[in-house]
Design a protein around this motif. Structure first.
Motif: not given
Length: 131
Positions: A28-46
């Motif tokens: 749930t939450g804010e929708p992804f839109v047609y031009d969403t480009q997730l260019s960088d990812l980072a994980i907070d494991e804790e």
């Protein structure tokens, strides 16, 4: 276009199957839109959270690793003189112990720091043309 397919998928290493992780149908939450480009990812494991920077729309998402639920942490655009002068992000790095993120802006050669709890953003460095 089927906007329900927009989002993040995991890939099964053995079969290559795409498995929805956080899409407009999963989580749930804010929708992804047609031009969403997730260019960088980072994980907070804790905190079991994936942070994803959208370099086109200038948004930083926080995505729960267990549910796929997401929220926008902050808007990553940089403004000067009442105009948006940079939206693209690159090189997302998080410091989980401090709950902050460092984000480079590729359009303006700037570095911002973001409080991952409040979403407050401060531009730490700017390109010479912004002074």
């Amino acid at each position: 276009r089927n906007t329900n397919l927009y989002g993040i998928y995991s890939i099964d290493r053995k079969t290559g199957e795409r498995i929805p992780f956080s899409t407009n149908e999963v989580g749930t939450g804010e929708p992804f839109v047609y031009d969403t480009q997730l260019s960088d990812l980072a994980i907070d494991e804790e905190k079991e959270t994936l942070y994803a920077a959208d370099s086109i729309n200038g948004q930083l998402f926080a995505i729960d690793l267990n549910t796929g639920n997401r929220r926008i942490v902050t808007n990553l655009t940089i403004e000067a003189y009442g105009e948006i002068i940079g939206t693209g992000s690159v090189n997302l790095q998080i410091l989980a112990t401090e709950q902050i993120a460092f984000i480079g802006n590729m359009e303006r050669s700037a570095i911002s720091i973001v409080d991952l709890t409040t979403g407050e953003k401060v531009v730490l460095s700017k390109s010479e043309s912004d002074y």
